[in-house]
Enzyme design. Structure first.
Site, mmCIF file in Angstrom:
data_model
loop_
_atom_site.group_PDB
_atom_site.id
_atom_site.type_symbol
_atom_site.label_atom_id
_atom_site.label_comp_id
_atom_site.label_asym_id
_atom_site.label_seq_id
_atom_site.Cartn_x
_atom_site.Cartn_y
_atom_site.Cartn_z
ATOM 1 N N HIS B 131 36.469 38.312 38.415
ATOM 2 C CA HIS B 131 36.972 37.269 37.581
ATOM 3 C C HIS B 131 36.135 36.556 36.717
ATOM 4 O O HIS B 131 35.114 35.930 37.149
ATOM 5 C CB HIS B 131 38.142 36.565 38.208
ATOM 6 C CG HIS B 131 39.337 37.379 38.671
ATOM 7 N ND1 HIS B 131 40.497 37.469 37.942
ATOM 8 C CD2 HIS B 131 39.763 37.981 39.781
ATOM 9 C CE1 HIS B 131 41.348 38.331 38.903
ATOM 10 N NE2 HIS B 131 40.871 38.640 39.848
ATOM 11 N N LYS B 336 53.828 37.628 38.231
ATOM 12 C CA LYS B 336 52.762 38.584 37.561
ATOM 13 C C LYS B 336 52.981 40.071 37.444
ATOM 14 O O LYS B 336 53.432 40.733 38.252
ATOM 15 C CB LYS B 336 51.740 38.402 38.784
ATOM 16 C CG LYS B 336 50.694 37.184 38.703
ATOM 17 C CD LYS B 336 49.423 37.488 39.608
ATOM 18 C CE LYS B 336 48.371 38.184 39.362
ATOM 19 N NZ LYS B 336 47.261 38.220 40.060
ATOM 20 N N ARG B 397 48.403 38.977 49.856
ATOM 21 C CA ARG B 397 47.523 37.956 49.869
ATOM 22 C C ARG B 397 47.426 36.686 50.942
ATOM 23 O O ARG B 397 48.812 36.735 51.550
ATOM 24 C CB ARG B 397 47.686 37.419 48.201
ATOM 25 C CG ARG B 397 47.419 38.187 47.260
ATOM 26 C CD ARG B 397 48.158 37.841 45.991
ATOM 27 N NE ARG B 397 48.029 38.516 44.804
ATOM 28 C CZ ARG B 397 48.947 39.341 44.501
ATOM 29 N NH1 ARG B 397 50.176 39.413 45.081
ATOM 30 N NH2 ARG B 397 48.882 40.050 43.336
ATOM 31 N N SER B 424 43.231 35.903 45.354
ATOM 32 C CA SER B 424 42.576 35.922 44.103
ATOM 33 C C SER B 424 42.131 34.494 43.392
ATOM 34 O O SER B 424 42.882 33.671 43.532
ATOM 35 C CB SER B 424 43.422 36.539 43.126
ATOM 36 O OG SER B 424 42.916 36.819 41.753
ATOM 37 N N CYS B 490 34.354 67.834 49.655
ATOM 38 C CA CYS B 490 35.503 67.447 48.829
ATOM 39 C C CYS B 490 35.213 67.830 47.207
ATOM 40 O O CYS B 490 34.375 67.347 46.602
ATOM 41 C CB CYS B 490 35.419 65.790 48.805
ATOM 42 S SG CYS B 490 36.585 65.201 47.614
#
Lengths: 418, 570
Positions: B131, B336, B397, B424, B490
Site C-alpha cells: 500500500h 469495503k 483480519r 491492512s 502442472c
C-alpha cells in the site's frame, strides 16, 4: 530445426487417430504427448463400453487405446512423450513449435498442426461450492486417477455431485472397491450422463440419483466431514430451507467438461462459445489456416469412437493441407440445438460430404432435425427422441445444394414428426 | 477518557447491559449482549481517540459459544525443555520478518506456528497489495510504518528473491466536480502525511494506461508507489532466510499456556512440550489477545473481520495491469468493496470485502461476499465477470478496536513484546515493523546476556528457479543439469518435477499438497489441481519414501487417500 508435414499435439484417442491418418496419407508426422505413455485419459478408464460403434466390441479404455497404439507403432510414427508444448507461433511457412522435455528445449517446424489437447473437468469453485477447504473434494477424473492409476482409495463414503458420465462410472467403481456412495445429486431436472450409464452404474448397484438437487456447502477443517444438499428450482437456484446435511468424507464432482484450447487461443483460433472448441470447417480446419482440431478439444464427445473419427478426419485433412484459400460459409445451429460441429463449410473443398455432430438443447421426444438453405427446407430427419447427453451424428452431402457464398445454411430441431 | 461520560453514552444505547470501567490503564467493557454487531458498536464507541488506553472487550455474547482455538492433533515432548533466547509466536508475515531480522544476531531464535505451514491465516489470505498509505491518518502507527515499509519493499524482495512489482494504484471517480477536492487531498497528503508522489490523472491519461477501466471515470487519484507481491511467498521467504541464518521454525506447534511470575514469563506450554524462553514475541494474529492474556498482559482486544477475495483466470489478466477501484461517496467508510488487482502471478484478484465476525478461524466462503464485491467492482471494469473465477478464499483480519497496530513492550510483563492488531496494511509495514521489534528485542535481551552480531548472516536468499520465465537457452542449460526441470507436472502453470523437488528440499520443507502449491504453484491454475494433484501426491510420497496414503493436503488430519484399493500394492 526438425521439420514435419504434420505435428499432432496430444496423444489421446484423437491425437493417435490423427497421427495414424496423417501418416497413412503419406505425411511426415510427429506426435507430441506430455505424459509418459500414449492413450490420454483412456489409460485410467478401465471400465468397458469403448469401441461399440467402431469395432462392434466392448473394450476397456486401455484396450481401445492399445489398438491405436499398436497401429501407431507399426507405422513407425515418431512420438515425443513426456514433452510439453510451451509455445506455437505462426511462421512465414508453417508453424514453429517450442517444446520442453528431459533433453531440454527444442524448436520444431510443422507444415500443419492438429490440436488434440482433450478437455479438462469443471472444478468445485467453478460451480461456486462454498464453505471450508478440506481434503476430500475431487473431480471425478482426479478420483479416477487415484483409484485406477495409483491404486489408492480416495474415499470410504462419498457424495457425487453431477451426473456426468465419469461421475456415474466412478459411483460404480468406488462401490466395487467397497466404498459407500450415498447418492448422485444432479442440479438439472434430467441426467447429464448416458442412459446406459444410469442403468449400468447406478440402478444395478442401488445407488440413488437425486435430480434437481445440488451441494450448497461443504464442511470440515481437515478432511471433508459432510456436505449440505439442497433442492433447486427450475433455474437451478437452491430453494431456501431445503438443505440437509449428509455425512461423507469425499465430494466427487462430475459437473462438466471444458475443451482445452489454450494453445488454440495463443494462435488466435476463433472459438465457438457453444462448444468452447474451435470453429471448424468440414475438414476440421480452424479459423487459422493449417491448424486443425479434433476430439474433446473440438467439442465434448459422448463416445470415444467419435473422438477417433474426428481425429482421423483432422489428421487426413492436415496431411492434405497445402495452403489453398477457402471460401467459408456458416452452418448455423438454430432453434433447439445446443451445439453443432462443423460450424462452417468450405465451398472450395472438393468433398462436401460431411459428418455432422450435434446435441439438442433439451430432452425432446418425436422431433425432426431440419436443414434450411435461405429459408427453404431442404432436408429433414425424424428422431424418436433427442437428449442433450447423447451426441448425434449424421452424414450429410452438401454437394447437391448449389451453395454459394451468400447462402444461409441452418440446422434446427422442430418438434413433432409430421 | 471519562469513564462516567462513556457509561452514560453506553447506557443510552444499550441500557444496563454494558458496563464500562477504567482498569489497569484499559477501558474494560463488560456485560452481556445478544448481537455481535452490538458488541462491536459498544467497543468502537468506547475508543479513546487521544490517549494510549485500549478497549478491552469482556462483553459476553449471549447464547453463543465462541469456538476455541483449533490446536494441532500432535502431542509430544519434542520441544520440552528448550531454552531459546527469543520465542516468536506466530508464523505469519510479522513473525517471519521478525525472525529474519533477529537472525542478524548471534542468538537462539525459535518461531512456533500452530498451523501446518507458514502464512496460513491472514498473511496468506489477503490481496498482496503493497500500500501507499494514502488513506491513513497521521499519528497512527499504521501511518508511521506504511511509508517506511513501502520504501523497503524493493530491497527486501531483491534480497529474499521474491517477485515484486511496483504497478501503481488508481482510485477512479465518476464526478468531475470532485476533482478540485481530490487535488487538495493529494496536496494535503504531500505536506501532512509525507506522501509526495500521489497525483491526479486525467480520464484521457487513465484510458491510455488502463483502457479497460470504467469509461465514466472523469479522473483518478494515482499512487505510483503501490505494488503487488505474493504475500505467502514473501512470508515463506522471510522464514527461510531466517532458518538459513540459524533460526528455527516449528510448525504444528500451538502455545497453550504460560507460567508467569513477578511480571515475567517463566515458561511457555505448547502441544510439543514446555519451552523456557528469555523473550517472547507475540505475533499471533487473531489470537494475539489470547497470548497477551496468557502472559498476564492483556490490554487490547482483537475483533476478527473477514474478507473474501476471488482469483480469476489469467486470461482475464488484460483487464488491468495495476490496481484500481471505484471511489464512491459513501457514508460508512467501513463498507469495503475492495478493488481489482493484477497479481504478481498475472491473475486478476477481486476483493476483499469486510465482515465482522466472532469466529477467529472461520475462513469458510460465502457466495454473498463474492456477489457484493463483483457488483461494486463491475463499476471499476465492466468486463469483469464471475465466470472467470477459478478460486476464492476468505481470510480473517486481526484489528483492535482502535484500528491501529500494537507494537510495544509488555505493559505489565517484562519479557514480552507485542506485535498485534496487525491488519491492512500489515503486509506493507512488516519489513519496517520487524526492524523496530528487532531493536526492542535486542535491548531487552541485552539485560539477560551479551548479544553480538551473527558473523555469518547472509541477507540473500536463493529462491526456487522458475523455469517458465527463463529464456530458452537458460532453461535448456538448467534441464541439462537436472532433467527433472524438463518434466512438466502442472500444465496450467507449467511447473516441472524439478521445481517440485526443489520445494521439497527447501529450508522449511512442508511436504504437503498445499505446501508445494504455495511454494511452486502446481494446482494454482485453471484446473485447480485436477490433473496434477495425483502426480504431486506421488512425487511427495516418493520423496518421503512413504506410502501415498501418508501424504496430506495440509494438516496432519487432512488425509488425501485412505490406502490401497482391493489387491493394489501399497
Amino acid at each position: 530445426m526438425k521439420t514435419y508435414d504434420v505435428v499432432v499435439i496430444g496423444g489421446g484417442p484423437a491425437g493417435l487417430a490423427a497421427a495414424i491418418a496423417a501418416k497413412r496419407e503419406g505425411a511426415s508426422t510427429l506426435l507430441i504427448e506430455r505424459e509418459a505413455r500414449l492413450g490420454g485419459i483412456l489409460k485410467q478408464c478401465i471400465h468397458d463400453g469403448f469401441g461399440l460403434v467402431r469395432f462392434f466390441e466392448k473394450l476397456s479404455g486401455p484396450e481401445y487405446a492399445e489398438r491405436f497404439i499398436d497401429e501407431f507403432n507399426e507405422l513407425k510414427i515418431k512420438a515425443l512423450t513426456l514433452t510439453f508444448v510451451t509455445e506455437i507461433r505462426k511462421a512465414d511457412i508453417g508453424f514453429d513449435i517450442r517444446v520442453v522435455n528431459k533433453n531440454g528445449v527444442e524448436d520444431i517446424k510443422a507444415g500443419s498442426i492438429v490440436l488434440a489437447t482433450g478437455c479438462r473437468e469443471r472444478t468445485a469453485k467453478q460451480v461456486f461450492i462454498h464453505g471450508t477447504r478440506p481434503a476430500g473434494i475431487f473431480t471425478a477424473g482426479t478420483a479416477q486417477h487415484f483409484t485406477n492409476l495409483l491404486g489408492q482409495m480416495p474415499t470410504k463414503k462419498c457424495v457425487i455431485l453431477g451426473s456426468g458420465d465419469i461421475g456415474l462410472i466412478m459411483a460404480r467403481r468406488l462401490t466395487l472397491e467397497g466404498a459407500e456412495v450415498v447418492g448422485v445429486y444432479e442440479a438439472k431436472p434430467t441426467p447429464s450422463g448416458l442412459t446406459r450409464n444410469i442403468h449400468q452404474c447406478l440402478n444395478d448397484y442401488n445407488i440413488p440419483l437425486y435430480l434437481s438437487h445440488t451441494v450448497t456447502r461443504v464442511f470440515g477443517d481437515d478432511r471433508l466431514t459432510g456436505v449440505e444438499i439442497s433442492q433447486v428450482d427450475e433455474n437451478m437456484n437452491p430453494i431456501e430451507n431445503t438443505g440437509k446435511i449428509v455425512e461423507c468424507d469425499a465430494l466427487i464432482l462430475s459437473v462438466g467438461l471444458i475443451p482445452e484450447n489454450e494453445l488454440a487461443e495463443s494462435l488466435n483460433v476463433e472459438l465457438d462459445p457453444k462448444t468452447k472448441g474451435p470453429v471448424c470447417d468440414a475438414e476440421l480446419m480452424t479459423s487459422v489456416e493449417g491448424v486443425f482440431s479434433c476430439g474433446n478439444a473440438l467439442h465434448v464427445n459422448d463416445l470415444v469412437d467419435y473422438v477417433s473419427e474426428s481425429g482421423e478426419l483432422a489428421g487426413r485433412s492436415a496431411a492434405k493441407f497445402s495452403g489453398q484459400s477457402r471460401e467459408l460459409i456458416d452452418i448455423k445451429a438454430g432453434k433447439g440445438l445446443l451445439c453443432l460441429v462443423p460450424q462452417r463449410l468450405n465451398l472450395k473443398s472438393d468433398n462436401k460430404e460431411t459428418v455432422i455432430y450435434f446435441r439438442s438443447r433439451a430432452v425432446i421426444n418425436n422431433c425432426r432435425l431440419t436443414l434450411t438453405v435461405d429459408g427453404q427446407k431442404v432436408f429433414e430427419k425424424k428422431y424418436a427422441f433427442l437428449r442433450p447427453p447423447e451426441m448425434e451424428r449424421l452424414m450429410f452431402d452438401f454437394n447437391n445444394l448449389n451453395l454459394n457464398k451468400s447462402s444461409k445454411v441452418q440446422f434446427e430441431i422442430e418438434e413433432g414428426t409430421a | 477518557m471519562n469513564a462516567q461520560k462513556l457509561q452514560k453514552r453506553l447506557s443510552k444505547r444499550f441500557g444496563e447491559n454494558v458496563k464500562a470501567e477504567i482498569k489497569d490503564g484499559c477501558i474494560v467493557l463488560s456485560g452481556s449482549l445478544t448481537e455481535w454487531e452490538d458488541i462491536i458498536e459498544a467497543c468502537s464507541m468506547s475508543v479513546d481517540k487521544k490517549g494510549k488506553m485500549h478497549v478491552v472487550n469482556d462483553i459476553e455474547l449471549q447464547g453463543v459459544e465462541i469456538p476455541a482455538m483449533r490446536v494441532p492433533d500432535i502431542n509430544d515432548d519434542y520441544l520440552e525443555g528448550e531454552k531459546p533466547d527469543v520465542l516468536i509466536i506466530g508464523g505469519g508475515i510479522s513473525g517471519a520478518s521478525i525472525a529474519r531480522e533477529l537472525s542478524k544476531w548471534d542468538i537462539d531464535i525459535l518461531l512456533v506456528e500452530k498451523e501446518a505451514d507458514l502464512a496460513l491465516q491472514a498473511s496468506g489470505r489477503n490481496d498482496g497489495e503493497v500500500h501507499p498509505g494514502v488513506d491513513l491518518s497521521k499519528g497512527t502507527l499504521k501511518q508511521h510504518y506504511v511509508r517506511l515499509g513501502n520504501e523497503m519493499y524493493g530491497r527486501v524482495c531483491e534480497e529474499l528473491n521474491v517477485p515484486f512489482r511496483r504497478c501503481g494504484q488508481y482510485a477512479g471517480f465518476c464526478q468531475s466536480w470532485l476533482k478540485p477536492i481530490v487535488r487538495l487531498f493529494a496536496l494535503q497528503r504531500k505536506y501532512i502525511a509525507g506522501i509526495k508522489d500521489t497525483k491526479v490523472v486525467s480520464s484521457k491519461e487513465l484510458r491510455r494506461r488502463e483502457p479497460e477501466l470504467n469509461p465514466d471515470f472523469r479522473f483518478a487519484l494515482y499512487n505510483p508507489s503501490s505494488g503487488v507481491v505474493c504475500p505467502y511467498g514473501l512470508t515463506i521467504a522471510y522464514a527461510e532466510n531466517a532458518v538459513t541464518n540459524g533460526a528455527r521454525v516449528e510448525l504444528n506447534t500451538a502455545v497453550l499456556g504460560m507460567e508467569v511470575e513477578d511480571g515475567e514469563i517463566k515458561s511457555v506450554l505448547t502441544n510439543r512440550g514446555r519451552i523456557y524462553p528469555k523473550i517472547v514475541i507475540n505475533a499471533a494474529g487473531v489470537f494475539a489477545e489470547e497470548i497477551a492474556k496468557m502472559a498476564n498482559d492483556r490490554f487490547y482486544s482483537i475483533h476478527p473481520r473477514r474478507g473474501t477475495n476471488s482469483i480469476l483466470d489469467k486470461k482475464s489478466g488484460y483487464l488491468i495491469k495495476s490496481i484500481a477501484s471505484i471511489k464512491k461517496l459513501e457514508l460508512h467508510s467501513h463498507t469495503k468493496g475492495g478493488g481489482i488487482l493484477h497479481t504478481i502471478h498475472d491473475n486478476i484478484l477481486v476483493g476483499p470485502d469486510a465482515v465482522e465476525t466472532y469466529e477467529k478461524e472461520n475462513v469458510a466462503t460465502n457466495q454473498d461476499s463474492i456477489n457484493k464485491v463483483f457488483a461494486k467492482q463491475k463499476n471499476t471494469a465492466a468486463k469483469l465477470t464471475e465466470r472467470d473465477i477459478i478460486t476464492y478464499f476468505t481470510g480473517v483480519r486481526a484489528p483492535t478496536f482502535e484500528e491501529d497496530f500494537v507494537i510495544e513492550k509488555g505493559r505489565k510483563t517484562k519479557n514480552l513484546i507485542h506485535c498485534a492488531g496487525i491488519q491492512s496494511p500489515g503486509l506493507t509495514t512488516a519489513p519496517a515493523v520487524a526492524l523496530d521489534i528487532e531493536k526492542m528485542t535486542i535491548e531487552e535481551l541485552s539485560k539477560f546476556r551479551k548479544v553480538s552480531r551473527n558473523e555469518s548472516y547472509n541477507p540473500y536468499r536463493k529462491g526456487i528457479p522458475v523455469l517458465r520465465e527463463m529464456s530458452p537457452e537458460k532453461r535448456a542449460e538448467m534441464i541439462a543439469q537436472n532433467p527433472d526441470y524438463g518434466i512438466i507436472i502442472c500444465r496450467c502453470e507449467e511447473i516441472s518435477k524439478g521445481e517440485i523437488i526443489d520445494a521439497l528440499k527447501s529450508p522449511i520443507c512442508v511436504p504437503t499438497l498445499d505446501g508445494i502449491k504455495k511454494r511452486v504453484r502446481p494446482g494454482m491454475g485453471r484446473c485447480q489441481g485436477g490433473f496434477c494433484s495425483p502426480l504431486v501426491t506421488k512425487i511427495i510420497a516418493d520423496f518421503l519414501k512413504e506410502p501415498i496414503s501418508e501424504v496430506r493436503k495440509s494438516s496432519n488430519k487432512s488425509v488425501i487417500v485412505y490406502g490401497p484399493t482391493k489387491g493394489a500394492e501399497e
